[in-house]
Enzyme design. Structure first.
Site, PDB file in Angstrom:
ATOM      1  N   LYS A  60     -13.835 -12.975 -10.287  1.00 59.81           N
ATOM      2  CA  LYS A  60     -12.751 -12.685  -9.351  1.00 59.81           C
ATOM      3  C   LYS A  60     -13.136 -11.592  -8.359  1.00 59.81           C
ATOM      4  CE  LYS A  60      -9.580 -15.641 -10.458  1.00 59.81           C
ATOM      5  NZ  LYS A  60      -9.125 -16.649  -9.470  1.00 59.81           N
ATOM      6  N   SER A  78      -5.458  -9.158 -12.026  1.00 54.41           N
ATOM      7  CA  SER A  78      -5.427  -7.709 -12.254  1.00 54.41           C
ATOM      8  C   SER A  78      -6.512  -7.251 -13.224  1.00 54.41           C
ATOM      9  CB  SER A  78      -4.052  -7.285 -12.781  1.00 54.41           C
ATOM     10  OG  SER A  78      -3.743  -7.973 -13.980  1.00 54.41           O
ATOM     11  N   CYS A  79      -7.187  -8.190 -13.900  1.00 56.47           N
ATOM     12  CA  CYS A  79      -8.257  -7.796 -14.829  1.00 56.47           C
ATOM     13  C   CYS A  79      -9.507  -7.332 -14.086  1.00 56.47           C
ATOM     14  CB  CYS A  79      -8.597  -8.931 -15.786  1.00 56.47           C
ATOM     15  SG  CYS A  79      -9.462 -10.302 -15.025  1.00 56.47           S
ATOM     16  N   TYR A 119     -14.768 -13.232 -16.450  1.00 55.52           N
ATOM     17  CA  TYR A 119     -13.712 -13.702 -15.547  1.00 55.52           C
ATOM     18  C   TYR A 119     -13.450 -12.673 -14.451  1.00 55.52           C
ATOM     19  CZ  TYR A 119      -9.096 -15.371 -14.033  1.00 55.52           C
ATOM     20  OH  TYR A 119      -8.033 -15.821 -13.299  1.00 55.52           O
TER      21      TYR A 119
END
Length: 310
Positions: free
Chosen positions: A141, A109-110, A137
């Site tokens: 993703k 969800s980041c 990160y």
């Protein structure tokens, strides 16, 4: 997926991968390809390509990743970007080359902007700036999501991606320096209780709102989507419920049985002020979580005790 299908769970020793494996076994799946990190370096294109050519998995759960909390993300920025880019690119490309029937990529969800509208819809992707502390990160993703989309578009691959909310559960990482907020709290309170400490210090103001999902619920959602979801766009996985870090800390305190006081260190970063995923699409497909936060915390704390009894 058919029960005899050959399944590769990448990252099966981690919290998420081990939960997926448990749930698959519970549902009668049995034909697994399992490789430990020491025998297969997922960052090596050559090794991954050889592995896929030899084993030829039919279904792939891509849950392997280098993960950590705010401090780890902000400290090992190059590693979080490089390692995760290599892992996902190698597995996704080799899945295409060897004709994998379906691949499930697990994001985070980041990936969403720091100030995204709440609850966060899938359409919020790439509409604003990311949270700086975990930007590398998140970028990795996002690249994984786009790889799934572009391989589907160009080659017709049935590669799907899902974005889970904050996770916790059995086989979590409880390291104080590199773990996420919830397992770090469990360890902090346990150590304070064992040492008869009068206080526990929590990073930040305690005001940020977070959503937490038990890893076994996530695993059930992953398998559900692997069987039911074939769309090009990513889909959120969450509970639709949120709690403040302040309230979470008190809940963990009660589960652990710590009787001291809490101190919130406002000199430390809070991270994203609020992060609640919009799970309308997931719920519309017929999936909902089953483990409450209180119940999940009790199970997780028992797992912590079992793994640290010596």
């Amino acid at each position: 997926m058919n029960k005899d299908g050959k399944i590769f769970v990448a990252g099966y020793r981690g919290m998420v991968g081990s939960a997926i494996l448990r749930k698959l076994k519970d549902q009668g799946f049995h034909n697994f390809i399992l490789k430990e990190r020491g025998s297969l370096d997922l960052r090596s294109q050559e090794s991954v390509s050889r592995f896929f050519s030899q084993e030829k998995p039919e279904f792939v759960f891509l849950s392997a990743a280098k993960v950590g909390g705010i401090q780890a993300n902000n400290t090992y920025r190059a590693e979080f970007l490089y390692d995760n880019l290599m892992i996902e690119a190698n597995i996704i490309h080799s899945s295409y080359e060897t004709g994998v029937k379906k691949l499930f990529f697990l994001g985070s969800s980041c990936i969403y902007p720091k100030m995204a509208s709440q609850p966060i819809k899938e359409s919020e992707l790439l509409t604003g700036l990311l949270e700086p502390t975990n930007e590398p990160y998140a970028i990795a993703k996002i690249a994984g999501i786009k790889l799934c989309e572009t391989y589907r578009h160009q080659y017709g691959c049935n590669f799907i991606s899902a974005m889970p909310t904050n996770l916790y559960g059995i086989n979590d990482n409880y390291d104080l320096e590199n773990s996420h907020v919830l397992p770090a709290l469990i360890r902090k309170f346990h150590m304070a209780k064992a040492g008869n400490q009068p206080t526990v210090t929590i990073w930040g103001t305690g005001k940020p709102l977070r959503e937490f999902m038990f890893a076994d619920d996530l695993a059930s959602a992953c398998i559900f989507l692997m069987n039911e979801y074939n769309e090009p766009g990513m889909i959120n996985i969450g509970t639709g419920e949120e709690v403040s870090i302040h309230a979470l800390a008190h809940l963990v305190k009660d589960v652990v049985g710590f009787s001291g006081n809490l101190i919130f260190d406002t000199t430390k970063p809070d991270g994203t002020p609020r992060k609640l995923l919009d799970t309308t699409r997931l719920h519309a497909l017929g999936f909902r979580h089953s483990v409450s936060l209180a119940e999940g915390l009790r199970i997780t704390y028992q797992d912590f005790l079992n793994r640290n009894e010596n």
